[in-house]
Design an enzyme around this catalytic site. Sequence first.
Site, PDB file in Angstrom:
ATOM      1  N   LYS A 197      -6.060  -9.190 -12.043  1.00 32.18           N
ATOM      2  CA  LYS A 197      -7.208  -8.328 -12.333  1.00 32.18           C
ATOM      3  C   LYS A 197      -6.812  -7.034 -13.009  1.00 32.18           C
ATOM      4  O   LYS A 197      -7.648  -6.368 -13.590  1.00 32.18           O
ATOM      5  CB  LYS A 197      -8.024  -8.066 -11.061  1.00 32.18           C
ATOM      6  CG  LYS A 197      -7.266  -7.425  -9.921  1.00 32.18           C
ATOM      7  CD  LYS A 197      -8.244  -7.190  -8.782  1.00 32.18           C
ATOM      8  CE  LYS A 197      -7.640  -7.294  -7.410  1.00 32.18           C
ATOM      9  NZ  LYS A 197      -6.449  -6.499  -7.158  1.00 32.18           N
ATOM     10  N   LYS A 224       0.249 -15.522 -13.448  1.00 31.85           N
ATOM     11  CA  LYS A 224      -1.025 -15.642 -12.723  1.00 31.85           C
ATOM     12  C   LYS A 224      -2.111 -14.784 -13.372  1.00 31.85           C
ATOM     13  O   LYS A 224      -1.824 -13.795 -14.051  1.00 31.85           O
ATOM     14  CB  LYS A 224      -0.846 -15.272 -11.251  1.00 31.85           C
ATOM     15  CG  LYS A 224      -0.684 -13.803 -10.991  1.00 31.85           C
ATOM     16  CD  LYS A 224      -1.046 -13.435  -9.556  1.00 31.85           C
ATOM     17  CE  LYS A 224      -1.160 -11.912  -9.461  1.00 31.85           C
ATOM     18  NZ  LYS A 224      -1.747 -11.367  -8.280  1.00 31.85           N
ATOM     19  N   LYS A 262       6.095  -4.904 -10.661  1.00 23.03           N
ATOM     20  CA  LYS A 262       5.252  -3.727 -10.891  1.00 23.03           C
ATOM     21  C   LYS A 262       6.045  -2.545 -11.404  1.00 23.03           C
ATOM     22  O   LYS A 262       5.533  -1.733 -12.169  1.00 23.03           O
ATOM     23  CB  LYS A 262       4.499  -3.340  -9.609  1.00 23.03           C
ATOM     24  CG  LYS A 262       3.442  -4.352  -9.231  1.00 23.03           C
ATOM     25  CD  LYS A 262       2.087  -3.716  -8.990  1.00 23.03           C
ATOM     26  CE  LYS A 262       0.986  -4.759  -9.027  1.00 23.03           C
ATOM     27  NZ  LYS A 262       0.114  -4.731  -7.886  1.00 23.03           N
TER      28      LYS A 262
HETATM   29  P1  TYM Z   1      -4.845  -8.773  -4.618  1.00 17.08           P
HETATM   30  O1  TYM Z   1      -5.874  -7.732  -4.732  1.00 17.08           O
HETATM   31  O2  TYM Z   1      -3.832  -8.872  -5.677  1.00 17.08           O
HETATM   32  O3  TYM Z   1      -5.538 -10.173  -4.496  1.00 17.08           O
HETATM   33  C1  TYM Z   1      -6.528 -10.479  -3.517  1.00 17.08           C
HETATM   34  C2  TYM Z   1      -6.398 -11.937  -3.124  1.00 17.08           C
HETATM   35  O4  TYM Z   1      -6.583 -12.761  -4.279  1.00 17.08           O
HETATM   36  C3  TYM Z   1      -5.477 -13.635  -4.424  1.00 17.08           C
HETATM   37  N1  TYM Z   1      -5.236 -13.796  -5.875  1.00 17.08           N
HETATM   38  C4  TYM Z   1      -5.234 -14.973  -6.498  1.00 17.08           C
HETATM   39  N2  TYM Z   1      -5.422 -16.221  -6.066  1.00 17.08           N
HETATM   40  C5  TYM Z   1      -5.351 -17.212  -6.977  1.00 17.08           C
HETATM   41  N3  TYM Z   1      -5.093 -17.032  -8.280  1.00 17.08           N
HETATM   42  C6  TYM Z   1      -4.903 -15.790  -8.757  1.00 17.08           C
HETATM   43  N4  TYM Z   1      -4.658 -15.627 -10.045  1.00 17.08           N
HETATM   44  C7  TYM Z   1      -4.970 -14.684  -7.856  1.00 17.08           C
HETATM   45  N5  TYM Z   1      -4.826 -13.345  -7.988  1.00 17.08           N
HETATM   46  C8  TYM Z   1      -4.988 -12.828  -6.775  1.00 17.08           C
HETATM   47  C9  TYM Z   1      -4.326 -12.916  -3.740  1.00 17.08           C
HETATM   48  O5  TYM Z   1      -3.334 -13.814  -3.306  1.00 17.08           O
HETATM   49  C10 TYM Z   1      -5.024 -12.272  -2.571  1.00 17.08           C
HETATM   50  O6  TYM Z   1      -5.172 -13.189  -1.500  1.00 17.08           O
HETATM   51  N6  TYM Z   1      -1.722  -6.763  -1.325  1.00 17.08           N
HETATM   52  C11 TYM Z   1      -2.948  -7.528  -1.425  1.00 17.08           C
HETATM   53  C12 TYM Z   1      -4.099  -6.871  -0.719  1.00 17.08           C
HETATM   54  C13 TYM Z   1      -3.835  -6.614   0.704  1.00 17.08           C
HETATM   55  C14 TYM Z   1      -3.806  -7.570   1.756  1.00 17.08           C
HETATM   56  C15 TYM Z   1      -3.506  -6.840   2.915  1.00 17.08           C
HETATM   57  C16 TYM Z   1      -4.008  -8.946   1.797  1.00 17.08           C
HETATM   58  C17 TYM Z   1      -3.575  -5.395   1.236  1.00 17.08           C
HETATM   59  N7  TYM Z   1      -3.380  -5.529   2.581  1.00 17.08           N
HETATM   60  C18 TYM Z   1      -3.399  -7.481   4.144  1.00 17.08           C
HETATM   61  C19 TYM Z   1      -3.881  -9.580   3.035  1.00 17.08           C
HETATM   62  C20 TYM Z   1      -3.588  -8.846   4.183  1.00 17.08           C
HETATM   63  C21 TYM Z   1      -3.306  -7.645  -2.897  1.00 17.08           C
HETATM   64  O7  TYM Z   1      -2.975  -6.822  -3.701  1.00 17.08           O
HETATM   65  O8  TYM Z   1      -4.132  -8.683  -3.201  1.00 17.08           O
END
Ligand code: TYM
Length: 331
Positions: A198, A195, A112
Site C-alpha cells: 500500500k 508483494k 525499509k
Molecule cells: P500491513 O499494514 O503491512 O498489512 C496489514 C495486513 O495485510 C497483509 N498484507 C497482505 N496480504 C496479502 N497480500 C499482500 N500483498 C499484502 N500486503 C499486506 C499483511 O500481512 C497484514 O496481515 N506490522 C503490521 C501491522 C501490525 C500488526 C500488529 C499485525 C502492527 N501490529 C500486530 C498483527 C499484529 C503491518 O504493517 O501490516
Amino acid sequence: MKKIILSGSTATGDLTIGNYIGAINNWKSLQEEFDCLYFVADLHALTVKQDPEQLRKRCLSFFAQYLALGLDPDKNTLFLQSHVPEHTELSWVLTCLTPMGNLNRMTQFKDKSQQHSKNINAGLFTYPVLMAADILLYQADLIPVGEDQKQHLELCRDIVVYFENHYGEGVFKMPEPYIGEQGARIMSLQDASKKMSKSDENEKNFVSIIDPPKKIQKKIKSAVTDSGEVISYDPENKAGLSNLLTIYSVLSKRTVNQIVNDYEGKMYGHLKVDLAELVCETLKPVQEKYEDLMKNEDHLQALMKKGANKARERASATLKNVYDRIGLLPR
Ligand code: TYM
C-alpha cells in the site's frame, strides 16, 4: 471461552486489495467464531515521515474502511493503537529485553531501510517490538497475518521466551500465526516478484479499496503479464497472470481450475476485463458504505472511543501484571 484473535494494519498509503484478500477478508470471517480485536497501527506509521494532516485523515479513513469492509464494531473490538497508551508502555519494557541481533535479522527492516535510506530512524528498527506489545497486551491466541509479517510474529514468540526466562511464566500467552488458506500473498500488478504494497510509490502496482472504477479498470488492464497466449496457472513462469487468477479466484469464490477452464481459448485481455469488473463490483458496496461513513466524523470518533475503552480494560490488566512482575511500584 472463545479464542482471542488480534491483528492490525499500519496507517501508511492506501489499503489495497492485497490487504483485503490477505487480511481483512479473513478478519471478517473470524469475527463470528472468535473474540477479535482489530486496530489501525497509527504509531507504526510514524516510522516513516508523515504529514500530520494527512495522517489524521488516513487514520479516519482506515477506520471507516474497516467498517465498510464488514468488521462489525459490536462483534469486535476496533480501535486506534495510539488511543491505548499501554502499547507504548509495554513496548519499552519489551525493548529492554530484545537483543539487537534479533532485530538486525528482520527482513522488513532491511527492505525499509533501503527504501527510506534518508530516514533510517530507531523506530524503524524497533518496529517489531511495538508489534509484539500489540499482541501480548491482549493475551491473543491467534494472529492472522500474511507471509510478510510472519518473521515479526516469530520475534514476538522469542520475546515471550526471553521474558519468561527472566521473570517467570504466566504473564503472557504464546501467540500462534493464523494464515488464511487462499490468497495469503497478492503480488504487485507491475512486478509480480514483489508483494502488492500500500505504500508503493508507483500506484499502478496496487488497487486500493477506494480507487474509483475507472482507475481500477486502467490498473488491471495495464497489469504486466507474459507474452504467452494460453491462460494457465503457473506462478513460476506466468507470475503476473497467476496473480490475477488468484485475485479472481478469491473474489469470485471459485477455484483457479474452474476459472482456467472457463477461459480456455480466450485471450489474457478477456480475463483482465472480467477481473476488473469483478473487482469493481466487489468494491462498489464497500465504497458506498465508506462514503456514507466518512460523512459523519462524530460517529466514527464515537466508535473509536468505544473500541479504545474496551481495549484498554484488557491492556491495562496485562500491563499491571507486567509492571508488578518486573518490579515497578504500583501507581
Ligand atoms: P500491513 O499494514 O503491512 O498489512 C496489514 C495486513 O495485510 C497483509 N498484507 C497482505 N496480504 C496479502 N497480500 C499482500 N500483498 C499484502 N500486503 C499486506 C499483511 O500481512 C497484514 O496481515 N506490522 C503490521 C501491522 C501490525 C500488526 C500488529 C499485525 C502492527 N501490529 C500486530 C498483527 C499484529 C503491518 O504493517 O501490516
